[in-house]
Design a protein around this motif. Structure first.
Motif, mmCIF file in Angstrom:
data_model
loop_
_atom_site.group_PDB
_atom_site.id
_atom_site.type_symbol
_atom_site.label_atom_id
_atom_site.label_comp_id
_atom_site.label_asym_id
_atom_site.label_seq_id
_atom_site.Cartn_x
_atom_site.Cartn_y
_atom_site.Cartn_z
ATOM 1 N N ALA A 101 -6.400 82.440 44.401
ATOM 2 C CA ALA A 101 -6.534 81.889 45.751
ATOM 3 C C ALA A 101 -6.483 80.368 45.757
ATOM 4 O O ALA A 101 -6.097 79.753 46.763
ATOM 5 C CB ALA A 101 -7.841 82.374 46.375
ATOM 6 N N SER A 102 -6.878 79.730 44.639
ATOM 7 C CA SER A 102 -6.843 78.268 44.580
ATOM 8 C C SER A 102 -5.421 77.734 44.670
ATOM 9 O O SER A 102 -5.202 76.596 45.097
ATOM 10 C CB SER A 102 -7.504 77.781 43.285
ATOM 11 O OG SER A 102 -6.756 78.192 42.146
ATOM 12 N N PHE A 116 -2.677 80.085 45.752
ATOM 13 C CA PHE A 116 -2.003 80.857 46.811
ATOM 14 C C PHE A 116 -3.067 81.540 47.679
ATOM 15 O O PHE A 116 -3.397 82.705 47.449
ATOM 16 C CB PHE A 116 -1.064 81.897 46.202
ATOM 17 C CG PHE A 116 0.068 81.306 45.410
ATOM 18 C CD1 PHE A 116 1.235 80.898 46.034
ATOM 19 C CD2 PHE A 116 -0.047 81.148 44.047
ATOM 20 C CE1 PHE A 116 2.273 80.344 45.307
ATOM 21 C CE2 PHE A 116 0.980 80.595 43.300
ATOM 22 C CZ PHE A 116 2.146 80.191 43.928
ATOM 23 N N PRO A 117 -3.615 80.814 48.652
ATOM 24 C CA PRO A 117 -4.687 81.366 49.505
ATOM 25 C C PRO A 117 -4.287 82.649 50.231
ATOM 26 O O PRO A 117 -5.140 83.492 50.520
ATOM 27 C CB PRO A 117 -4.965 80.232 50.502
ATOM 28 C CG PRO A 117 -4.481 78.995 49.815
ATOM 29 C CD PRO A 117 -3.305 79.423 49.001
ATOM 30 N N ALA A 118 -2.992 82.806 50.514
ATOM 31 C CA ALA A 118 -2.546 83.984 51.262
ATOM 32 C C ALA A 118 -2.743 85.269 50.477
ATOM 33 O O ALA A 118 -2.758 86.363 51.063
ATOM 34 C CB ALA A 118 -1.072 83.838 51.642
ATOM 35 N N PHE A 119 -2.914 85.141 49.155
ATOM 36 C CA PHE A 119 -3.050 86.344 48.326
ATOM 37 C C PHE A 119 -4.331 87.122 48.658
ATOM 38 O O PHE A 119 -4.364 88.347 48.521
ATOM 39 C CB PHE A 119 -3.047 85.979 46.842
ATOM 40 C CG PHE A 119 -2.988 87.160 45.914
ATOM 41 C CD1 PHE A 119 -1.767 87.728 45.576
ATOM 42 C CD2 PHE A 119 -4.144 87.728 45.393
ATOM 43 C CE1 PHE A 119 -1.700 88.830 44.732
ATOM 44 C CE2 PHE A 119 -4.091 88.827 44.550
ATOM 45 C CZ PHE A 119 -2.862 89.381 44.224
ATOM 46 N N ILE A 120 -5.381 86.422 49.072
ATOM 47 C CA ILE A 120 -6.662 87.096 49.304
ATOM 48 C C ILE A 120 -6.907 87.395 50.783
ATOM 49 O O ILE A 120 -8.047 87.683 51.171
ATOM 50 C CB ILE A 120 -7.846 86.278 48.732
ATOM 51 C CG1 ILE A 120 -7.930 84.903 49.405
ATOM 52 C CG2 ILE A 120 -7.729 86.150 47.225
ATOM 53 C CD1 ILE A 120 -9.215 84.152 49.074
ATOM 54 N N THR A 121 -5.874 87.326 51.608
ATOM 55 C CA THR A 121 -6.042 87.757 52.990
ATOM 56 C C THR A 121 -6.270 89.266 53.023
ATOM 57 O O THR A 121 -5.784 89.992 52.141
ATOM 58 C CB THR A 121 -4.803 87.414 53.833
ATOM 59 O OG1 THR A 121 -3.660 88.079 53.265
ATOM 60 C CG2 THR A 121 -4.570 85.912 53.866
ATOM 61 N N VAL A 140 3.650 86.254 41.565
ATOM 62 C CA VAL A 140 3.469 85.291 42.654
ATOM 63 C C VAL A 140 3.331 83.874 42.103
ATOM 64 O O VAL A 140 3.841 82.911 42.673
ATOM 65 C CB VAL A 140 2.231 85.666 43.504
ATOM 66 C CG1 VAL A 140 1.924 84.566 44.522
ATOM 67 C CG2 VAL A 140 2.468 86.984 44.209
ATOM 68 N N VAL A 141 2.625 83.752 40.958
ATOM 69 C CA VAL A 141 2.420 82.431 40.361
ATOM 70 C C VAL A 141 3.548 82.081 39.394
ATOM 71 O O VAL A 141 3.432 81.157 38.592
ATOM 72 C CB VAL A 141 1.052 82.348 39.651
ATOM 73 C CG1 VAL A 141 -0.066 82.507 40.647
ATOM 74 C CG2 VAL A 141 0.942 83.380 38.539
#
Length: 324
Positions: A25-26, A28-33, A285-286
């Motif tokens: 999340a640090s 790619f914040p959208a990952f933890i939506t 994603v990363v």
């Protein structure tokens, strides 16, 4: 009770999952939506279902390497049934999948129970046989999306409270088998058969029959997953879920299930599957290469096995110390 959980393997793994999500999340914040986490859970649900069955088998000092082949064969069978009889109700398809998968599991169980063949040899053989049967019955051809009925494809994708039927199926399986393993005599039989087979025999437990039941449950869950897999991805072919049995075993080992038998929980198998599922969804994603994805998964397995071995050694030392 709380103190026991805090010091347990499950709590350690849960903490690792939370830390992993925080690191992702640090960047790619959208990952933890909530919506994305629901998708990740749905993607991981087949692994959760198979890991529960594998955990029960491993508890009895066995292993089932044929689960992915069972999934593929059952998926092909129900796909071909759907093509031949598209009007067949989905509940019938589901029951066929569970029953057919259970029969395949029974084949493993009977060979282990009655012929006393090592489980790894049995399931390695049936894994190849099941894949061969798929090729024979399908003539090597695929069953594609346009050949499947809309109802057949829609069922696992239907959503309730923001989560797909596939995800809810995994949740129901976790709840049901948690009750079975902790509250019912059958669950205690699985632990006894793997924890101390000789003592279990003296207690009147038929260890071979218990292993047979474990393989049957694993097969039934693999069969159910077979339908859910092919209907969700709307395709069925010979090599579907190829190599997936290794992920299943890895999820169990990472979740604290001892390959020596007798130790493990449904919660541990769930968390192990989620850990792998998050890694597989997050690393692309990363922008981490497939090689490192495999390396990280393999490293997690080695660390988990090392922790299990260390825990067993410490337990043995403690027992010997008390005996002195």
């Amino acid at each position: 009770m709380l103190k026991r959980f805090v010091t347990s393997r499950e709590a350690l793994l849960l903490g690792a999952i939370i830390l992993l999500l925080a690191l992702i999340a640090s960047r790619f914040p959208a990952f933890i939506t909530p919506a994305n986490l629901a998708d990740v859970f749905t993607d991981t649900s087949p692994l959760i279902l198979l890991a529960i069955g594998q955990m029960i088998v491993i508890l009895t000092k066995c292993i089932d390497l044929s689960v992915a082949a069972n999934l593929a064969l059952t998926g092909m069978v129900v796909s071909m049934i759907n093509v031949a009889a598209p009007e067949l109700p989905i509940i019938v398809i589901v029951l066929i999948a569970i029953s057919f998968g259970a029969v395949l599991g029974m084949v493993n169980g009977i060979l282990v129970w009655k012929l006393a063949i090592p489980p790894i040899v049995v399931t390695l053989g049936t894994m190849t046989i099941f894949r061969g049967i798929i090729f024979v019955i399908s003539d090597g051809k695929w069953v594609n999306s346009h050949e499947m009925s809309d109802a057949f494809k829609a069922f696992p994708r239907m959503e309730f409270l923001g989560l797909s039927v596939l995800g809810w199926t995994a949740i129901v399986a976790v709840i049901v088998f948690s009750i079975v393993m902790t509250r019912m005599p059958l669950g205690r039989m699985f632990y006894a058969a793997g924890g101390n087979p000789h003592a279990a025999t003296y207690a009147g437990i038929n260890v071979g029959k218990t292993q047979f039941l474990a393989f049957t449950i694993s097969g039934a869950l693999a069969g159910l997953t077979g339908y859910l897999w092919v209907s969700r991805f709307a395709v069925s072919y010979v090599d579907i879920a190829g190599g997936f049995e290794l992920d299943v075993v890895a999820a169990c080992v990472i979740g604290g299930v001892s390959i020596m038998g007798g130790i493990g929980t449904v919660g541990g198998a769930l968390l192990g599957a989620l850990f792998l599922g998050i890694i597989k969804n997050a690393l692309p994603v990363v922008d981490i290469s497939p090689f490192w994805q495999l390396a990280i998964s393999g490293g997690a397995i080695i660390i988990a096995v090392a922790l299990n071995a260390q825990a067993n050694r410490e337990k043995g030392r403690f027992i010997l110390k008390r005996a002195e």
